[in-house]
Enzyme design. Structure first.
Site, short mmCIF file in Angstrom:
data_model
loop_
_atom_site.label_atom_id
_atom_site.label_comp_id
_atom_site.label_asym_id
_atom_site.label_seq_id
_atom_site.Cartn_x
_atom_site.Cartn_y
_atom_site.Cartn_z
N HIS A 44 85.81 49.55 -9.09
CA HIS A 44 86.91 49.48 -10.72
C HIS A 44 88.52 49.17 -9.79
O HIS A 44 89.62 49.22 -10.83
CB HIS A 44 86.69 50.68 -11.25
CG HIS A 44 85.61 50.89 -12.39
ND1 HIS A 44 85.36 50.67 -13.15
CD2 HIS A 44 84.48 52.67 -11.89
CE1 HIS A 44 84.44 50.95 -13.35
NE2 HIS A 44 84.12 52.07 -12.88
N ARG A 69 84.35 52.27 -2.60
CA ARG A 69 83.04 52.37 -3.40
C ARG A 69 83.22 50.67 -3.21
O ARG A 69 83.94 50.33 -4.00
CB ARG A 69 83.52 53.53 -4.36
CG ARG A 69 82.88 52.89 -5.71
CD ARG A 69 82.77 54.12 -6.88
NE ARG A 69 83.88 53.94 -7.22
CZ ARG A 69 84.18 54.58 -8.98
NH1 ARG A 69 83.60 55.29 -9.20
NH2 ARG A 69 85.53 54.51 -9.47
N GLU A 142 75.16 58.44 -11.89
CA GLU A 142 75.94 58.32 -12.86
C GLU A 142 75.42 57.94 -14.36
O GLU A 142 76.06 57.87 -15.11
CB GLU A 142 77.62 58.01 -12.60
CG GLU A 142 76.73 56.71 -11.74
CD GLU A 142 78.71 56.06 -11.19
OE1 GLU A 142 79.36 55.85 -11.84
OE2 GLU A 142 78.03 54.73 -10.59
N ASP A 168 80.53 57.91 -16.62
CA ASP A 168 79.76 57.25 -16.78
C ASP A 168 78.33 57.80 -17.20
O ASP A 168 77.58 57.46 -18.01
CB ASP A 168 79.20 56.37 -15.73
CG ASP A 168 80.23 55.38 -15.84
OD1 ASP A 168 80.50 54.44 -17.22
OD2 ASP A 168 80.33 54.84 -14.50
#
Length: 259
Positions: A44, A69, A142, A168
């Site tokens: 993200h 990540r 998630e 999420d």
């Protein structure tokens, strides 16, 4: 053993910061504040390979572990961040054991995996076994599908742990992101995930988003807890400074000015 594994081996909980954009001082400030790890967000965040490589190099001599990540188990991006020196990878949106196994394979050389040999930092050395042993692989739970396959995912060899993405997870279960920390169904799912991870002998991690929620999740038994991003920390600090300044100005005005 990497700094990440060492931190987990010596503490009940490890606390993490999060970086979502190129920054010079973010990891240093998290380290100075006493955080145990910092995560660099390629899913993200606004970070590319070069940014991550620079950030990992800048943390080489800091007393803080590093995790990156990534949006998928694609072996090429995972290999690049490991070649640059990441202590751990966190692979997002894992929904079945095959995806989890691919994440592990991306961090292992042949014949156990598909990682290509190419360390970028001389300090890491050139021993494949040593390079493999310093890497911790986490996959994210998630989604409702991931929740349904939780037991099978936990059984995948080579995982260090699972990391919960509450927002999420809430959305996938039909709730709003803000319900992640309050709705009984989402909270029950989070508790079930933590219990299952722990029972499998793995590390239970979670993205808390604040110190108060981090404390709550620590009490519930999570061991790897991300508290805030650099933007959240800056916003909170900036707001506190402004509040202090406005408060002092008002008090001085009420007293008739400064002496």
């Amino acid at each position: 053993m990497s700094r990440f594994a060492e931190a987990l081996a010596s503490r009940t909980q490890i606390w993490g910061g999060w970086v979502v954009a190129p920054t010079i001082i973010g990891p240093e400030e998290f380290a100075a504040a006493g955080y145990h790890y910092v995560g660099f967000d390629v899913q993200h965040g606004y970070l590319d390979d070069a940014d991550v490589a620079m950030l990992l190099r800048r943390t080489e001599h800091l007393p803080i572990a590093t995790a990156v990540r990534l949006p998928s188990a694609d072996p090429a991006p995972i290999g690049r961040v490991l070649d640059a020196g990441a202590d751990a990878v966190i692979v997002a949106m894992v929904e079945n054991p095959d995806q989890a196994a691919r994440a592990v394979a991306a961090a292992r050389y042949a014949p156990a995996g598909v990682r290509s040999f190419g360390p970028l930092r001389a300090s890491l050395g050139h021993d494949p076994a040593a390079l493999e042993s310093r890497v911790s692989v986490f996959v994210m739970i998630e989604t409702a599908r991931g929740l349904a396959a939780l037991d099978e995912i936990c059984a995948v060899p080579g995982l260090a742990g699972l990391y919960v993405g509450p927002a999420d997870l809430a959305i996938s279960m039909g709730f709003a992101p803000a319900d992640a920390w309050t709705h009984p169904e989402v909270r029950a799912a989070t508790a079930r995930i933590r219990k299952t991870i722990t029972a499998a002998g793995l590390v239970a991690g979670i993205h808390a988003g604040s110190g108060k929620l981090g404390n709550l999740f620590a009490q519930e038994g999570f061991r790897m807890i991300t508290l805030a991003s650099e933007s959240q920390a800056l916003r909170r600090g900036a707001a506190d400074h402004l509040s202090d300044a406005i408060g002092e100005t008002r008090r001085a005005t009420e007293r008739g000015g400064y002496n």
